[in-house]
Design a protein around this motif. Structure first.
Motif, PDB file in Angstrom:
ATOM      1  N   PHE A 249      -0.161   9.511   1.944  1.00 30.25           N
ATOM      2  CA  PHE A 249      -1.371   9.496   2.757  1.00 30.25           C
ATOM      3  C   PHE A 249      -2.544   9.082   1.890  1.00 30.25           C
ATOM      4  CE2 PHE A 249      -1.881  13.586   0.816  1.00 30.25           C
ATOM      5  CZ  PHE A 249      -3.248  13.825   0.790  1.00 30.25           C
ATOM      6  N   GLY A 250      -3.547   8.515   2.543  1.00 26.98           N
ATOM      7  CA  GLY A 250      -4.736   8.074   1.837  1.00 26.98           C
ATOM      8  C   GLY A 250      -5.972   8.421   2.626  1.00 26.98           C
ATOM      9  N   VAL A 251      -7.058   8.641   1.903  1.00 26.46           N
ATOM     10  CA  VAL A 251      -8.310   9.058   2.522  1.00 26.46           C
ATOM     11  C   VAL A 251      -9.450   8.178   2.022  1.00 26.46           C
ATOM     12  CG1 VAL A 251      -9.901  10.990   2.853  1.00 26.46           C
ATOM     13  CG2 VAL A 251      -7.455  11.439   2.522  1.00 26.46           C
TER      14      VAL A 251
ATOM     15  N   ILE B 127      -0.595   3.801   0.698  1.00 24.20           N
ATOM     16  CA  ILE B 127       0.545   3.070   0.126  1.00 24.20           C
ATOM     17  C   ILE B 127       0.696   3.409  -1.353  1.00 24.20           C
ATOM     18  CG2 ILE B 127       1.437   0.769  -0.412  1.00 24.20           C
ATOM     19  CD1 ILE B 127      -0.178  -0.104   2.166  1.00 24.20           C
ATOM     20  N   VAL B 128      -0.399   3.422  -2.074  1.00 21.36           N
ATOM     21  CA  VAL B 128      -0.361   3.785  -3.499  1.00 21.36           C
ATOM     22  C   VAL B 128       0.216   5.186  -3.663  1.00 21.36           C
ATOM     23  CG1 VAL B 128      -1.791   4.300  -5.512  1.00 21.36           C
ATOM     24  CG2 VAL B 128      -2.189   2.214  -4.196  1.00 21.36           C
ATOM     25  N   ASN B 129      -0.219   6.112  -2.802  1.00 18.26           N
ATOM     26  CA  ASN B 129       0.301   7.476  -2.863  1.00 18.26           C
ATOM     27  C   ASN B 129       1.810   7.496  -2.621  1.00 18.26           C
ATOM     28  OD1 ASN B 129       0.694  10.205  -0.880  1.00 18.26           O
ATOM     29  ND2 ASN B 129      -0.298  10.516  -2.861  1.00 18.26           N
ATOM     30  N   ALA B 130       2.285   6.644  -1.731  1.00 15.76           N
ATOM     31  CA  ALA B 130       3.713   6.606  -1.412  1.00 15.76           C
ATOM     32  C   ALA B 130       4.557   6.024  -2.538  1.00 15.76           C
ATOM     33  CB  ALA B 130       3.938   5.803  -0.129  1.00 15.76           C
TER      34      ALA B 130
ATOM     35  N   LYS C  85      -0.712  -6.718  -0.589  1.00 16.32           N
ATOM     36  CA  LYS C  85      -0.829  -6.966  -2.027  1.00 16.32           C
ATOM     37  C   LYS C  85      -0.423  -5.767  -2.879  1.00 16.32           C
ATOM     38  CE  LYS C  85      -4.308 -10.564  -1.806  1.00 16.32           C
ATOM     39  NZ  LYS C  85      -5.688 -10.945  -2.108  1.00 16.32           N
ATOM     40  N   GLU C  86      -0.326  -4.590  -2.278  1.00 10.71           N
ATOM     41  CA  GLU C  86       0.085  -3.401  -3.035  1.00 10.71           C
ATOM     42  C   GLU C  86       1.571  -3.418  -3.377  1.00 10.71           C
ATOM     43  OE1 GLU C  86      -1.865  -1.057  -4.448  1.00 10.71           O
ATOM     44  OE2 GLU C  86      -3.433  -2.398  -3.747  1.00 10.71           O
TER      45      GLU C  86
END
Length: 119
Positions: free
Chosen positions: A11-13, A28-31, A74-75
């Motif tokens: 999840f992202g905030v 996405i980075v968190n995943a 791009k992630e």
């Protein structure tokens, strides 16, 4: 995707600025950034990371039309990437309006992500 190998969730905030793309990228980075898939090359056709298929699912609370899908893609550094966007996530008060952080209101956006990897 015929062969699903991994599913990672996160999840992202975006606390200030109400930027749905920023919250999505953070999800996405968190995943993906707390996982390692050292054997994935051995599972992919031709043992080539570019033969990987990645499907990103994003549950966003609003502003779907403002989501920069290409920025989101791009992630993921390898393979063919697709993105599905659905209703979900959350809008809730951050408790403060900060004009210098480009706030439009006092809301923060929370996005849920699922990153499916396979071939």
């Amino acid at each position: 995707m015929e062969n699903l190998l991994f599913i990672q969730t996160g999840f992202g905030v975006d606390v200030h600025g109400q930027d749905i793309t920023k919250a999505s990228v953070r999800a996405i980075v968190n995943a993906i950034h707390t996982n390692s898939m050292p054997g994935i090359k051995n599972l992919l056709p031709g043992q080539d990371l570019n033969n990987m298929k990645v499907n990103i699912k994003l549950a966003v609370p609003c502003d779907k039309e403002k989501l920069d899908i290409e920025r989101v893609k791009k992630e993921i550094p390898y393979g063919t990437v697709t993105v599905e966007v659905m209703d979900g996530g959350m809008k809730t008060s951050s408790g403060i309006f900060l004009e210098d952080k480009e706030d439009k209101n006092d809301l923060m956006y929370i996005v849920n992500a699922s990153v499916e990897t396979g071939y």
